[in-house]
Design an enzyme around this catalytic site. Structure first.
Site, mmCIF file in Angstrom:
data_model
loop_
_atom_site.group_PDB
_atom_site.id
_atom_site.type_symbol
_atom_site.label_atom_id
_atom_site.label_comp_id
_atom_site.label_asym_id
_atom_site.label_seq_id
_atom_site.Cartn_x
_atom_site.Cartn_y
_atom_site.Cartn_z
ATOM 1 N N ASP A 61 0.820 -1.316 -0.054
ATOM 2 C CA ASP A 61 0.098 0.098 -0.058
ATOM 3 C C ASP A 61 0.786 1.332 -0.078
ATOM 4 O O ASP A 61 2.187 1.389 0.816
ATOM 5 C CB ASP A 61 -0.811 -0.056 1.365
ATOM 6 C CG ASP A 61 -2.017 0.825 0.981
ATOM 7 O OD1 ASP A 61 -3.388 0.377 1.240
ATOM 8 O OD2 ASP A 61 -1.945 2.134 0.993
ATOM 9 N N SER A 127 -7.732 14.062 -13.013
ATOM 10 C CA SER A 127 -8.936 14.048 -13.930
ATOM 11 C C SER A 127 -9.665 15.440 -14.344
ATOM 12 O O SER A 127 -9.313 16.333 -13.812
ATOM 13 C CB SER A 127 -9.776 13.339 -13.112
ATOM 14 O OG SER A 127 -10.932 13.169 -13.345
ATOM 15 N N TYR A 151 -14.317 12.362 -4.324
ATOM 16 C CA TYR A 151 -13.440 11.953 -5.371
ATOM 17 C C TYR A 151 -12.591 13.115 -6.034
ATOM 18 O O TYR A 151 -11.429 13.140 -5.986
ATOM 19 C CB TYR A 151 -13.933 10.914 -6.249
ATOM 20 C CG TYR A 151 -12.826 10.603 -7.586
ATOM 21 C CD1 TYR A 151 -12.010 9.759 -7.270
ATOM 22 C CD2 TYR A 151 -13.300 11.264 -8.808
ATOM 23 C CE1 TYR A 151 -11.023 9.612 -8.184
ATOM 24 C CE2 TYR A 151 -12.515 11.089 -9.878
ATOM 25 C CZ TYR A 151 -11.161 10.192 -9.644
ATOM 26 O OH TYR A 151 -10.658 10.013 -10.738
ATOM 27 N N LYS A 155 -8.652 14.559 -5.935
ATOM 28 C CA LYS A 155 -7.901 15.289 -6.729
ATOM 29 C C LYS A 155 -7.234 16.594 -6.965
ATOM 30 O O LYS A 155 -6.133 16.854 -6.946
ATOM 31 C CB LYS A 155 -8.440 14.764 -8.289
ATOM 32 C CG LYS A 155 -8.887 13.506 -8.527
ATOM 33 C CD LYS A 155 -7.455 12.538 -8.709
ATOM 34 C CE LYS A 155 -7.782 11.070 -9.053
ATOM 35 N NZ LYS A 155 -6.546 10.289 -8.854
ATOM 36 N N PHE A 180 -9.701 12.757 -19.599
ATOM 37 C CA PHE A 180 -11.026 12.881 -19.746
ATOM 38 C C PHE A 180 -11.947 11.636 -19.530
ATOM 39 O O PHE A 180 -11.655 10.908 -18.385
ATOM 40 C CB PHE A 180 -11.209 13.956 -21.071
ATOM 41 C CG PHE A 180 -11.240 15.218 -20.767
ATOM 42 C CD1 PHE A 180 -9.628 15.714 -20.466
ATOM 43 C CD2 PHE A 180 -12.125 16.112 -20.705
ATOM 44 C CE1 PHE A 180 -9.708 16.995 -20.101
ATOM 45 C CE2 PHE A 180 -12.228 17.194 -20.465
ATOM 46 C CZ PHE A 180 -10.692 18.045 -20.115
HETATM 47 P P1 NAD Z 1 -7.962 1.288 -11.402
HETATM 48 O O1 NAD Z 1 -8.919 1.146 -10.194
HETATM 49 O O2 NAD Z 1 -8.151 0.338 -12.264
HETATM 50 O O3 NAD Z 1 -6.376 1.253 -10.775
HETATM 51 C C1 NAD Z 1 -5.939 2.014 -9.556
HETATM 52 C C2 NAD Z 1 -4.967 0.813 -8.983
HETATM 53 O O4 NAD Z 1 -4.654 1.324 -7.638
HETATM 54 C C3 NAD Z 1 -5.887 -0.490 -8.521
HETATM 55 O O5 NAD Z 1 -5.100 -1.506 -9.211
HETATM 56 C C4 NAD Z 1 -5.930 -0.481 -7.003
HETATM 57 O O6 NAD Z 1 -5.689 -2.015 -6.634
HETATM 58 C C5 NAD Z 1 -4.492 0.352 -6.760
HETATM 59 N N1 NAD Z 1 -4.797 0.839 -5.498
HETATM 60 C C6 NAD Z 1 -5.729 1.840 -4.866
HETATM 61 N N2 NAD Z 1 -5.308 2.098 -3.821
HETATM 62 C C7 NAD Z 1 -4.092 1.810 -3.268
HETATM 63 C C8 NAD Z 1 -3.203 1.981 -2.266
HETATM 64 N N3 NAD Z 1 -3.674 2.770 -1.288
HETATM 65 N N4 NAD Z 1 -2.021 1.406 -2.383
HETATM 66 C C9 NAD Z 1 -1.817 0.717 -3.570
HETATM 67 N N5 NAD Z 1 -2.268 0.636 -4.823
HETATM 68 C C10 NAD Z 1 -3.682 1.133 -4.516
HETATM 69 O O7 NAD Z 1 -8.327 2.866 -11.704
HETATM 70 P P2 NAD Z 1 -7.922 3.227 -13.285
HETATM 71 O O8 NAD Z 1 -8.996 3.640 -13.966
HETATM 72 O O9 NAD Z 1 -6.608 2.836 -13.834
HETATM 73 O O10 NAD Z 1 -7.299 4.693 -12.771
HETATM 74 C C11 NAD Z 1 -6.024 5.189 -12.410
HETATM 75 C C12 NAD Z 1 -5.596 6.571 -11.895
HETATM 76 O O11 NAD Z 1 -6.241 7.313 -12.734
HETATM 77 C C13 NAD Z 1 -6.709 6.825 -10.631
HETATM 78 O O12 NAD Z 1 -6.100 7.824 -9.878
HETATM 79 C C14 NAD Z 1 -7.861 7.467 -11.236
HETATM 80 O O13 NAD Z 1 -8.585 8.293 -9.997
HETATM 81 C C15 NAD Z 1 -7.420 8.039 -12.036
HETATM 82 N N6 NAD Z 1 -8.482 8.544 -13.311
HETATM 83 C C16 NAD Z 1 -9.281 7.430 -13.866
HETATM 84 C C17 NAD Z 1 -10.196 7.681 -14.798
HETATM 85 C C18 NAD Z 1 -11.125 6.801 -15.267
HETATM 86 O O14 NAD Z 1 -11.972 7.186 -15.878
HETATM 87 N N7 NAD Z 1 -10.670 5.572 -15.325
HETATM 88 C C19 NAD Z 1 -10.331 9.250 -14.985
HETATM 89 C C20 NAD Z 1 -9.483 10.069 -14.676
HETATM 90 C C21 NAD Z 1 -8.647 9.723 -13.739
HETATM 91 N N1 UFG Z 2 -23.937 6.626 -19.037
HETATM 92 C C1 UFG Z 2 -25.142 6.079 -19.396
HETATM 93 N N2 UFG Z 2 -25.276 4.739 -19.064
HETATM 94 C C2 UFG Z 2 -24.312 4.255 -17.994
HETATM 95 C C3 UFG Z 2 -23.140 4.958 -17.755
HETATM 96 C C4 UFG Z 2 -23.011 6.129 -18.291
HETATM 97 O O1 UFG Z 2 -25.925 6.769 -20.280
HETATM 98 O O2 UFG Z 2 -24.599 3.177 -17.652
HETATM 99 C C5 UFG Z 2 -23.617 8.176 -19.614
HETATM 100 C C6 UFG Z 2 -23.639 9.173 -18.624
HETATM 101 O O3 UFG Z 2 -24.493 9.576 -18.477
HETATM 102 C C7 UFG Z 2 -22.275 10.050 -19.433
HETATM 103 C C8 UFG Z 2 -21.603 9.174 -20.265
HETATM 104 O O4 UFG Z 2 -22.178 8.010 -20.551
HETATM 105 O O5 UFG Z 2 -23.233 10.953 -20.224
HETATM 106 C C9 UFG Z 2 -20.224 8.741 -19.780
HETATM 107 O O6 UFG Z 2 -20.339 8.369 -18.745
HETATM 108 P P1 UFG Z 2 -19.219 7.530 -17.664
HETATM 109 O O7 UFG Z 2 -19.703 7.154 -16.235
HETATM 110 O O8 UFG Z 2 -18.642 6.663 -18.447
HETATM 111 O O9 UFG Z 2 -18.166 8.906 -17.277
HETATM 112 P P2 UFG Z 2 -18.268 10.259 -16.640
HETATM 113 O O10 UFG Z 2 -17.981 11.311 -17.752
HETATM 114 O O11 UFG Z 2 -19.440 10.337 -15.934
HETATM 115 O O12 UFG Z 2 -17.086 10.134 -15.439
HETATM 116 C C10 UFG Z 2 -16.006 10.448 -15.782
HETATM 117 C C11 UFG Z 2 -14.683 9.646 -14.956
HETATM 118 C C12 UFG Z 2 -14.864 10.040 -13.500
HETATM 119 C C13 UFG Z 2 -14.828 11.667 -13.647
HETATM 120 C C14 UFG Z 2 -15.466 12.149 -14.640
HETATM 121 C C15 UFG Z 2 -15.429 13.795 -14.622
HETATM 122 O O13 UFG Z 2 -15.204 8.228 -15.225
HETATM 123 O O14 UFG Z 2 -13.578 9.485 -13.026
HETATM 124 O O15 UFG Z 2 -15.459 11.624 -16.006
HETATM 125 O O16 UFG Z 2 -14.481 14.245 -14.961
HETATM 126 F F1 UFG Z 2 -14.945 12.121 -12.554
#
Ligand code: NAD
Ligand code: UFG
Length: 343
Positions: A61, A127, A151, A155, A180
């Site tokens: 961790d 993000s 959340y 960030k 994005f």
């Molecule tokens: P993910 O959950 O797949 O990956 C995060 C990883 O971190 C996981 O493998 C989890 O096991 C590990 N983890 C969490 N807390 C931990 C800790 N305390 N110590 C060690 N490991 C830990 O998520 P992701 O989609 O790959 O996202 C990666 C990063 O990008 C995150 O910081 C997330 O907030 C950011 N982000 C993701 C998105 C998205 O839509 N996926 C969008 C914007 C930002």
């Molecule tokens: N949506 C649906 N059905 C679903 C899921 C999503 O119609 O089952 C729609 C949402 O209303 C939105 C679009 O699909 O219009 C995208 O939704 P997502 O949940 O895939 O993504 P978001 O844009 O809501 O969220 C993303 C990231 C978050 C971040 C957020 C703001 O996943 O981590 O952008 O930047 F916080």
């Protein structure tokens, strides 16, 4: 520079694991640190199949300072790519302390050990959520900062920590990459997004519907002021995102200061456009039904990626069809993700 060893926190997760591939391809040595709260250990096997390399794994961790210190020394870490975080917006509203503890206290612990060990370069997974309610689109880096949920605030807070550390230590580099909507999978079909439980995000939900694990997709809102009434987002292929990290680090690894960059395509797609692209990928109809707007959602959100394009010599190359094709290759090879796949 080409032989740098990079600690990749959250390196077994969706974006971190794909970034390990991009790092390896660019000549860096990734060391994965993950507590597996949202990932499978089998990701390391898949990375080995893709790259031919077994990446070192530290199971643990980011809040464990002794483990971090030992890791920095043992592997002679040069820089940290910090992905580890909890990321479910709705869950963060219900469990704010868990999010601040993991995402903010975790980053603080990591930064403290970095300082003790003299490691002064971090690439941080930020993000577009740090822009809060979009006041205009496309969103550039000058857009006001804020959030609508814990959340998002976590960030914003870590970005502030990084700003302050970079202004106190004139040798410290912090790249805050504001993603994005990351989607897609590695083109091999061996690695992709593997959410535990019911997916919160659109593309994994569509993929699980296409493979028969979900009955239908709910389309949240069909009365927005958009071309077809559904929400518009800037979907970016995870490998473009991964390559963006490498480009940012290569450009700035000799610099200092806090530098935020949007990583997006600059193009928006509606929910129905994503469903249509996925239907083409899987060659089948994807059942969907109109549902009420999801609380907290905005109509449109997409990036102005001009700063990254100009300064990082990078741009997103893969289109929406490539994103859904790659997701389908992964989802059809691993219908239940890596946790339950047995062959
Ligand atoms: P993910 O959950 O797949 O990956 C995060 C990883 O971190 C996981 O493998 C989890 O096991 C590990 N983890 C969490 N807390 C931990 C800790 N305390 N110590 C060690 N490991 C830990 O998520 P992701 O989609 O790959 O996202 C990666 C990063 O990008 C995150 O910081 C997330 O907030 C950011 N982000 C993701 C998105 C998205 O839509 N996926 C969008 C914007 C930002
Ligand atoms: N949506 C649906 N059905 C679903 C899921 C999503 O119609 O089952 C729609 C949402 O209303 C939105 C679009 O699909 O219009 C995208 O939704 P997502 O949940 O895939 O993504 P978001 O844009 O809501 O969220 C993303 C990231 C978050 C971040 C957020 C703001 O996943 O981590 O952008 O930047 F916080």
């Amino acid at each position: 520079m080409m032989e740098n060893t990079i600690l990749v926190t959250g390196g077994a997760g969706f974006i971190g694991s794909h970034t390990c591939i991009a790092l390896h391809e660019a000549g860096f040595r990734p060391v994965v640190l993950d507590n597996f709260s949202n990932a499978s250990v089998r990701v390391l096997d898949q990375l080995e199949r893709i790259t031919g390399q077994r990446f070192p794994l530290v199971r643990g961790d980011i809040r464990d300072a002794d483990l971090l210190r030992d890791t920095f020394q043992r592997y002679r870490i040069d820089a940290v790519f910090h992905f580890a975080a909890l990321k479910a917006v709705g869950e963060s509203v219900r469990q704010p302390l868990a999010y601040y503890e993991n995402n903010v206290s975790g980053s603080l612990a990591l930064l403290q050990v970095m300082q003790q060990c003299g490691v002064r370069r971090m690439v941080f997974s930020s993000s577009a959520t740090v822009y809060g309610e979009p006041q205009y689109v496309p969103i550039d880096e000058a857009h006001p900062i804020g959030s609508t949920n814990p959340y998002g605030w976590s960030k914003v807070m870590v970005e502030q920590l990084l700003r302050d550390v970079a202004s106190a230590d004139s040798d410290f580099l912090a790249l805050a990459l504001r993603y994005f909507n990351p989607v897609g999978a590695h083109e091999s079909g061996l690695l992709g997004e593997d959410p535990l439980g019911t997916p919160n995000n659109l593309v994994p939900f569509i993929a699980q519907t296409a493979i028969g694990r979900r009955e239908h997709v709910q389309v949240f809102g069909s009365d927005y002021q958009t071309t077809d009434g559904t929400g518009v987002r800037d979907y970016i292929h995870v490998m473009d995102l991964a390559e963006g990290h490498v480009a940012a680090f290569r450009t700035h690894c000799g610099d200092f200061g806090f530098k935020p960059y949007n990583l997006g395509t600059g193009r928006g797609s509606s929910v129905l456009e994503v469903i249509t692209a996925f239907e083409k990928s899987c060659g089948a109809h994807i059942p969907w039904e109109a549902a009420p707007r999801r609380p907290g959602d905005v109509a449109v959100n997409w990036a102005d990626p001009a700063l990254a394009v100009k300064r990082l010599n990078w741009r997103a190359r893969r289109d929406l069809q490539t994103m859904t094709d790659d997701v389908w290759r992964w989802q059809s090879a691993y219908p239940n993700g890596l946790q339950e796949h047995t062959s």
